[in-house]
Write a protein that holds these residues in place. Sequence first.
Motif, PDB file in Angstrom:
ATOM      1  N   ILE A   1      31.533  34.642  50.216  1.00 15.86           N
ATOM      2  CA  ILE A   1      31.698  35.781  50.728  1.00 15.86           C
ATOM      3  C   ILE A   1      30.834  36.178  51.892  1.00 15.86           C
ATOM      4  N   SER A   2      29.840  35.160  51.995  1.00 16.84           N
ATOM      5  CA  SER A   2      28.575  35.364  53.169  1.00 16.84           C
ATOM      6  C   SER A   2      29.367  34.925  54.341  1.00 16.84           C
ATOM      7  N   ARG A   3      30.587  34.119  54.249  1.00 15.26           N
ATOM      8  CA  ARG A   3      31.040  33.526  55.345  1.00 15.26           C
ATOM      9  C   ARG A   3      32.459  34.415  55.878  1.00 15.26           C
ATOM     10  N   ILE A   4      32.601  35.664  55.211  1.00 15.50           N
ATOM     11  CA  ILE A   4      33.638  36.235  55.593  1.00 15.50           C
ATOM     12  C   ILE A   4      33.529  36.794  57.051  1.00 15.50           C
ATOM     13  N   TYR A   5      32.463  37.114  57.317  1.00 15.44           N
ATOM     14  CA  TYR A   5      31.980  38.037  58.627  1.00 15.44           C
ATOM     15  C   TYR A   5      32.338  36.774  59.757  1.00 15.44           C
TER      16      TYR A   5
ATOM     17  N   ASP B   1      32.038  34.435  44.446  1.00 15.91           N
ATOM     18  CA  ASP B   1      31.983  32.993  45.157  1.00 15.91           C
ATOM     19  C   ASP B   1      32.241  31.933  44.011  1.00 15.91           C
ATOM     20  N   SER B   2      32.974  30.794  44.342  1.00 12.73           N
ATOM     21  CA  SER B   2      33.189  29.953  43.179  1.00 12.73           C
ATOM     22  C   SER B   2      33.056  28.417  43.833  1.00 12.73           C
ATOM     23  N   ASP B   3      33.095  27.482  43.318  1.00 11.98           N
ATOM     24  CA  ASP B   3      32.914  26.104  43.732  1.00 11.98           C
ATOM     25  C   ASP B   3      34.228  25.756  44.726  1.00 11.98           C
ATOM     26  N   ASN B   4      35.206  26.808  44.397  1.00 12.92           N
ATOM     27  CA  ASN B   4      36.306  26.417  45.345  1.00 12.92           C
ATOM     28  C   ASN B   4      36.763  27.494  46.080  1.00 12.92           C
ATOM     29  N   GLY B   5      35.871  28.244  46.622  1.00 12.29           N
ATOM     30  CA  GLY B   5      36.057  29.269  47.553  1.00 12.29           C
ATOM     31  C   GLY B   5      35.917  30.295  46.838  1.00 12.29           C
ATOM     32  N   ILE B   6      36.305  31.501  47.635  1.00 13.94           N
ATOM     33  CA  ILE B   6      36.313  32.880  47.161  1.00 13.94           C
ATOM     34  C   ILE B   6      37.684  33.199  46.093  1.00 13.94           C
ATOM     35  N   LEU B   7      37.144  34.034  44.978  1.00 16.79           N
ATOM     36  CA  LEU B   7      38.162  34.362  44.115  1.00 16.79           C
ATOM     37  C   LEU B   7      38.165  35.585  43.657  1.00 16.79           C
TER      38      LEU B   7
END
Length: 108
Positions: free
Chosen positions: A32-36, A90-96
């Motif tokens: 989620i910190s990479r959404i921006y 956040d998860s080990d497989n991206g955002i869920l």
Amino acid sequence: LILGQVGIRCIHCAHLRPKDRAERAVCYPSSISRIYQTVADMQRFHFEQCREIPDETRKIYKSLKTTRPRGVGSPQTYWVQSAKLLNLIDSDNGILFGNSESNSTENS
């Protein structure tokens, strides 16, 4: 890419075959910190090239892009807070999408 992973895609060219879309039409931020940064990259690389964005929408986008004040508030904080309000985790497989139980445990 896994089933249920949250991604962002251009609404204007979503109907096209992937090979017919402009670069970065679909993105899967790793957290989620990479959404921006993902949205900023879509704006920079995809929106300029997407042929499916209606002219009027493109005109409005460009006018807003040039009038937004720089350095006011934290846009990354906005995206992180918004993601949390949507119950994204956040998860080990991206955002869920999370559930109430996992979020209450994670936020305690």
